[in-house]
Design an enzyme around this catalytic site. Structure first.
Site, PDB file in Angstrom:
ATOM      1  N   GLY A   1      -6.945   4.598  10.000  1.00 27.04           N
ATOM      2  CA  GLY A   1      -7.755   3.402   9.755  1.00 27.04           C
ATOM      3  C   GLY A   1      -7.894   3.001   8.294  1.00 27.04           C
ATOM      4  O   GLY A   1      -8.655   2.081   7.985  1.00 27.04           O
ATOM      5  N   THR A   2      -7.150   3.643   7.404  1.00 26.83           N
ATOM      6  CA  THR A   2      -7.272   3.292   5.974  1.00 26.83           C
ATOM      7  C   THR A   2      -6.864   1.837   5.709  1.00 26.83           C
ATOM      8  O   THR A   2      -7.519   1.130   4.939  1.00 26.83           O
ATOM      9  CB  THR A   2      -6.386   4.194   5.082  1.00 26.83           C
ATOM     10  OG1 THR A   2      -5.099   4.253   5.655  1.00 26.83           O
ATOM     11  CG2 THR A   2      -6.961   5.562   4.897  1.00 26.83           C
ATOM     12  N   GLY A   3      -5.785   1.410   6.365  1.00 25.16           N
ATOM     13  CA  GLY A   3      -5.278   0.051   6.129  1.00 25.16           C
ATOM     14  C   GLY A   3      -6.252  -0.994   6.663  1.00 25.16           C
ATOM     15  O   GLY A   3      -6.503  -2.017   6.007  1.00 25.16           O
ATOM     16  N   CYS A   4      -6.807  -0.739   7.849  1.00 24.98           N
ATOM     17  CA  CYS A   4      -7.790  -1.668   8.445  1.00 24.98           C
ATOM     18  C   CYS A   4      -9.005  -1.763   7.517  1.00 24.98           C
ATOM     19  O   CYS A   4      -9.526  -2.852   7.243  1.00 24.98           O
ATOM     20  CB  CYS A   4      -8.236  -1.167   9.815  1.00 24.98           C
ATOM     21  SG  CYS A   4      -6.890  -0.861  10.965  1.00 24.98           S
TER      22      CYS A   4
ATOM     23  N   LYS B   1       0.837  -1.215   0.000  1.00 24.26           N
ATOM     24  CA  LYS B   1       0.000   0.000   0.000  1.00 24.26           C
ATOM     25  C   LYS B   1       0.866   1.257   0.000  1.00 24.26           C
ATOM     26  O   LYS B   1       1.864   1.327   0.707  1.00 24.26           O
ATOM     27  CB  LYS B   1      -0.886   0.003   1.246  1.00 24.26           C
ATOM     28  CG  LYS B   1      -1.808  -1.201   1.330  1.00 24.26           C
ATOM     29  CD  LYS B   1      -2.524  -1.254   2.656  1.00 24.26           C
ATOM     30  CE  LYS B   1      -1.576  -1.475   3.814  1.00 24.26           C
ATOM     31  NZ  LYS B   1      -2.288  -1.741   5.090  1.00 24.26           N
TER      32      LYS B   1
ATOM     33  N   THR C   1      -6.602  10.165   7.751  1.00 29.78           N
ATOM     34  CA  THR C   1      -6.362   8.867   7.107  1.00 29.78           C
ATOM     35  C   THR C   1      -6.272   7.730   8.127  1.00 29.78           C
ATOM     36  O   THR C   1      -5.811   6.650   7.797  1.00 29.78           O
ATOM     37  CB  THR C   1      -5.048   8.915   6.315  1.00 29.78           C
ATOM     38  OG1 THR C   1      -4.004   9.306   7.225  1.00 29.78           O
ATOM     39  CG2 THR C   1      -5.099   9.890   5.164  1.00 29.78           C
TER      40      THR C   1
HETATM   41  N1  LIG Z   1      -4.302  10.350   0.453  1.00 30.18           N
HETATM   42  C1  LIG Z   1      -4.660   9.210  -0.104  1.00 30.18           C
HETATM   43  N2  LIG Z   1      -5.319   9.223  -1.298  1.00 30.18           N
HETATM   44  C2  LIG Z   1      -5.717   8.064  -1.887  1.00 30.18           C
HETATM   45  N3  LIG Z   1      -5.491   6.865  -1.333  1.00 30.18           N
HETATM   46  C3  LIG Z   1      -4.846   6.798  -0.159  1.00 30.18           C
HETATM   47  C4  LIG Z   1      -4.389   7.958   0.526  1.00 30.18           C
HETATM   48  N4  LIG Z   1      -3.803   7.572   1.696  1.00 30.18           N
HETATM   49  C5  LIG Z   1      -3.893   6.239   1.748  1.00 30.18           C
HETATM   50  N5  LIG Z   1      -4.500   5.752   0.642  1.00 30.18           N
HETATM   51  C6  LIG Z   1      -4.824   4.379   0.327  1.00 30.18           C
HETATM   52  O1  LIG Z   1      -5.380   3.795   1.491  1.00 30.18           O
HETATM   53  C7  LIG Z   1      -5.046   2.413   1.531  1.00 30.18           C
HETATM   54  C8  LIG Z   1      -4.317   2.131   2.835  1.00 30.18           C
HETATM   55  O2  LIG Z   1      -2.956   2.476   2.641  1.00 30.18           O
HETATM   56  P1  LIG Z   1      -1.967   2.985   3.742  1.00 30.18           P
HETATM   57  O3  LIG Z   1      -0.616   2.972   3.136  1.00 30.18           O
HETATM   58  O4  LIG Z   1      -2.476   4.277   4.279  1.00 30.18           O
HETATM   59  O5  LIG Z   1      -2.129   1.829   4.810  1.00 30.18           O
HETATM   60  P2  LIG Z   1      -1.782   1.791   6.325  1.00 30.18           P
HETATM   61  O6  LIG Z   1      -0.597   2.642   6.621  1.00 30.18           O
HETATM   62  O7  LIG Z   1      -1.737   0.370   6.728  1.00 30.18           O
HETATM   63  O8  LIG Z   1      -3.068   2.426   6.943  1.00 30.18           O
HETATM   64  P3  LIG Z   1      -3.392   2.641   8.473  1.00 30.18           P
HETATM   65  O9  LIG Z   1      -3.556   4.124   8.575  1.00 30.18           O
HETATM   66  O10 LIG Z   1      -4.663   1.953   8.780  1.00 30.18           O
HETATM   67  O11 LIG Z   1      -2.229   2.092   9.246  1.00 30.18           O
HETATM   68  C9  LIG Z   1      -4.197   2.162   0.287  1.00 30.18           C
HETATM   69  O12 LIG Z   1      -5.028   1.726  -0.758  1.00 30.18           O
HETATM   70  C10 LIG Z   1      -3.624   3.533  -0.015  1.00 30.18           C
HETATM   71  O13 LIG Z   1      -3.235   3.696  -1.354  1.00 30.18           O
HETATM   72  C1  LIG Z   2      -6.255  -1.248  17.270  1.00 26.47           C
HETATM   73  C2  LIG Z   2      -5.525  -0.675  16.113  1.00 26.47           C
HETATM   74  N1  LIG Z   2      -5.376  -1.427  14.995  1.00 26.47           N
HETATM   75  C3  LIG Z   2      -4.740  -0.905  13.935  1.00 26.47           C
HETATM   76  C4  LIG Z   2      -4.219   0.366  13.952  1.00 26.47           C
HETATM   77  C5  LIG Z   2      -3.490   0.920  12.742  1.00 26.47           C
HETATM   78  O1  LIG Z   2      -4.182   1.975  12.162  1.00 26.47           O
HETATM   79  P1  LIG Z   2      -3.505   3.410  11.962  1.00 26.47           P
HETATM   80  O2  LIG Z   2      -2.173   3.163  11.318  1.00 26.47           O
HETATM   81  O3  LIG Z   2      -4.456   4.138  11.064  1.00 26.47           O
HETATM   82  O4  LIG Z   2      -3.335   4.068  13.305  1.00 26.47           O
HETATM   83  C6  LIG Z   2      -4.400   1.117  15.138  1.00 26.47           C
HETATM   84  N2  LIG Z   2      -3.930   2.370  15.246  1.00 26.47           N
HETATM   85  N3  LIG Z   2      -5.048   0.570  16.203  1.00 26.47           N
END
Ligand SMILES: Nc1ncnc2c1ncn2[C@@H]1O[C@H](COP(=O)(O)OP(=O)(O)OP(=O)(O)O)[C@@H](O)[C@H]1O
Ligand SMILES: Cc1ncc(COP(=O)(O)O)c(N)n1
Length: 269
Positions: free
Chosen positions: A213-216, A178, A211
């Protein structure tokens, strides 16, 4: 009226702020019209700014939740999120292996948006050896992919190299790297490597600081799509479209990184 819908299980941590973890997963499942079940691994005292405290559950308590769901409800897909430590990862991996619970989406959560470490250091090795090889799709972000492969990711070519390395190392069916943490034109560009080859997934880059929680959300959407019978490619494409829309409707909540808006079409007021 009786209605039969797929059951999807998330094995993850609780985010008290409601933006990530179990809370984001269950909202994503609800949006996709699948029944969400959960096995909690830990409770975080967390908001949009910081993770103040983490309390883990005993591994047996996590497995007991998993068994309770599987024994009665049956499960059409599973996703894992924050697994906290090597003991929980090992216990969950062993149970998933015994029960052959598939499809399995592994989001190898390691560091939060606010920079907090969400997994013990020795747990990374257990993740690599016990859990990732079982996955249908593994979804590391830029930093997690670097940690898992040793490839320093600063270009599209390096994202592709990391995807190849991780697939080859672990034997996982598909790898999605990602790009939310990439900069410039690559922000929001993901790379998928499956048995059909490599594809670059590009939607609009959304200009938002919210952003959390995007990955979850993405991994939960992929699991829901797999549960409803989509192919891996389709499940990932649709998951990417969903997270893009949710980012467009992200929420101005809290002083830090706000969460994405899971129910965007319903929140028109
Ligand atoms: N500003 C943005 N515009 C478009 N897509 C985005 C943007 N930020 C994140 N994404 C998308 O969101 C999804 C999650 O990616 P990201 O790299 O943010 O994951 P992550 O770091 O695991 O997320 P989390 O914030 O939950 O830890 C991917 O499809 C990424 O391309
Ligand atoms: C309980 C839990 N699970 C996953 C994430 C990752 O999400 P993020 O990178 O958006 O903080 C988090 N912060 N908390």
């Amino acid at each position: 009226m009786k209605s039969k819908i797929p059951v999807v299980l998330t094995i993850a941590g609780s985010d008290s702020g409601g933006g990530a973890g179990i809370q984001a997963d269950l909202r994503t499942f609800a949006f996709h019209c699948v029944h969400g079940a959960s096995a909690l691994t830990c409770v975080t005292a967390q908001n949009t700014v910081a993770v103040n405290r983490v309390d883990g559950l005993p591994p047996q308590a996590v497995v007991a939740q998993l068994d309770a769901v599987v024994d009665d409800l049956g499960v059409q897909a599973v996703k894992t999120g924050m697994l906290l430590n090597a003991e929980i990862i090992q216990a969950v991996s062993d149970r998933l292996q015994t029960l052959q619970l598939r499809p399995l989406v592994v989001d190898p959560v390691m560091v939060s948006r606010s920079g907090a470490q969400l997994i013990d250091r020795q747990a990374v090795e257990t993740l690599q050896q016990a859990l990732i090889p079982q996955a249908t799709v593994v979804t590391p972000n830029r930093y997690e992919a670097q940690l898992l492969t040793g490839v320093e990711i600063n270009s599209l070519e390096k994202m592709e190299e990391a995807a190849e390395t991780l697939k080859w190392q672990s034997g996982v069916q598909a790898v999605l790297i990602k790009g939310g943490g990439m900069t410039g034109e690559l922000r929001g560009v993901d790379v998928l490597l499956d048995d059909q080859g490599m594809v670059v997934l590009k939607t609009e880059c959304i200009d938002t600081g919210n952003t959390h929680g995007t990955g979850c959300t993405l991994s939960a959407a992929i699991a829901a799509n797999l549960a409803t019978g989509h192919s891996i490619r389709d499940a990932v494409h649709q998951g990417k479209n969903y997270v893009t829309e949710a980012l467009k409707w992200s929420l101005e909540i809290g002083q830090g990184t706000g969460p994405v808006g899971h129910f965007f079409p319903l929140c028109l007021n």
